[in-house]
Write an enzyme that holds these catalytic residues in place. Structure first.
Site, PDB file in Angstrom:
ATOM      1  N   SER A   1     -11.328  -1.378  -6.186  1.00 37.54           N
ATOM      2  CA  SER A   1      -9.922  -1.768  -6.304  1.00 37.54           C
ATOM      3  C   SER A   1      -9.060  -0.596  -6.736  1.00 37.54           C
ATOM      4  CB  SER A   1      -9.769  -2.913  -7.324  1.00 37.54           C
ATOM      5  OG  SER A   1     -10.230  -2.512  -8.599  1.00 37.54           O
ATOM      6  N   CYS A   2      -9.700   0.467  -7.235  1.00 37.19           N
ATOM      7  CA  CYS A   2      -8.964   1.653  -7.664  1.00 37.19           C
ATOM      8  C   CYS A   2      -8.974   2.718  -6.575  1.00 37.19           C
ATOM      9  CB  CYS A   2      -9.568   2.215  -8.950  1.00 37.19           C
ATOM     10  SG  CYS A   2      -9.550   1.049 -10.327  1.00 37.19           S
ATOM     11  N   GLY A   3      -9.424   2.352  -5.378  1.00 35.71           N
ATOM     12  CA  GLY A   3      -9.334   3.267  -4.260  1.00 35.71           C
ATOM     13  C   GLY A   3     -10.640   3.913  -3.850  1.00 35.71           C
TER      14      GLY A   3
END
Length: 274
Positions: free
Chosen positions: A114-116
């Site tokens: 979710s943080c890339g």
């Protein structure tokens, strides 16, 4: 030490009849792992083999590379409301040559997506961190041996018999001999305990071995097997797509849906003797 099972009174309803009785539940308690006195992570686990769990976790997360990297492991004063030690805080002191561990090591590399962080980045992370080249492991395991593993693992699940609520992991030779089995409410914890046992027994890398797990094969379990040098991972249920990608990337044999007399071999088919 903490209890492996806990007794609870339940209302049993069957065929329209009610009965109150005692039932055994698998114990679940937090374990805080500290490294050199600093909190590293907390995991929910079934008490027992905590030192193995800690060694396995630190190895598969890349904090240590061998058992000689840990100087001591001791329980701290984690107390309950009555002042009794809960044995839920374990502190490991690393050898002087080991770099400090990063606080807050995540259980799963892919939880940070979710943080890339994409799947490709997660695969690259394990490739860089692993010290073992599984492509050079020429172990062979027969179909008949693989078919026998779920039954052997189930027979070793002593706590499951009384609770029905634990996952299991078993380490086998390529001939199907059980080396060690561990149970836990968390599948990843059971695997860490198995790998920790192997590390403390100075068996890592686990060349020529098969790791059998209850449930599914996640990316995390493939990662842990890779870090321990295990060439074959088998599960009674399905792998995730990223687990299959990582197994293929690392040259691991990944077997899923291993039930009765059937299985799916997702990667490393050349190791399976038919």
């Amino acid at each position: 030490m903490g209890r492996v099972t806990v007794r609870r009174q339940v209302l049993r309803i069957s065929d329209g009849r009610e009965m109150r009785r005692q039932d055994a539940l698998a114990a679940e308690e937090p374990l805080e792992l500290r490294v050199n006195g600093r909190a590293l992570t907390v995991t929910m686990r079934t008490p027992g083999q905590d030192v193995e769990l800690a060694h396995g976790f630190l190895l598969t997360e890349g904090v240590i590379a061998g058992v000689e990297d840990v100087r001591t492991a001791r329980y701290c004063d984690g107390t309950d409301e009555d002042g009794r030690n809960t044995y839920n805080v374990l502190d490991l002191a690393l050898a002087d040559h080991v770099p400090p561990a990063q606080v807050g090591v995540e259980r799963n590399f892919h939880t940070t997506s979710s943080c890339g962080v994409c799947g490709k980045a997660a695969l690259e992370t394990v490739r860089v961190r692993s010290h073992h080249d599984l492509t050079k492991d020429d172990a062979k395991v027969s179909v008949d041996t693989l078919i026998s593993l779920p039954g052997k693992l189930r027979a070793a699940q002593r706590v499951f018999d009384s609770t029905g609520g634990l996952h299991a992991a078993g380490l086998f030779t390529s001939a199907g001999e059980l080396l060690v089995a561990r149970e836990d409410v968390g599948r990843h914890n059971a695997v860490d305990k198995v790998i920790g046992w192997a590390l403390m027994s100075r068996r890592v890398p686990l060349s020529g071995c098969v790791l059998m797990v209850s449930g599914r094969a996640s990316f995390e379990l493939v990662q842990k097997a890779t870090m321990a040098g295990i060439p074959v991972l088998a599960a009674v249920s399905a792998p995730s797509s990223l687990a299959a990608d990582l197994a293929a990337e690392q040259g691991m044999t990944l077997v899923g849906f291993l039930r009765d007399a059937s299985m799916n071999v997702y990667s490393g088919q050349s190791r399976v003797d038919r």
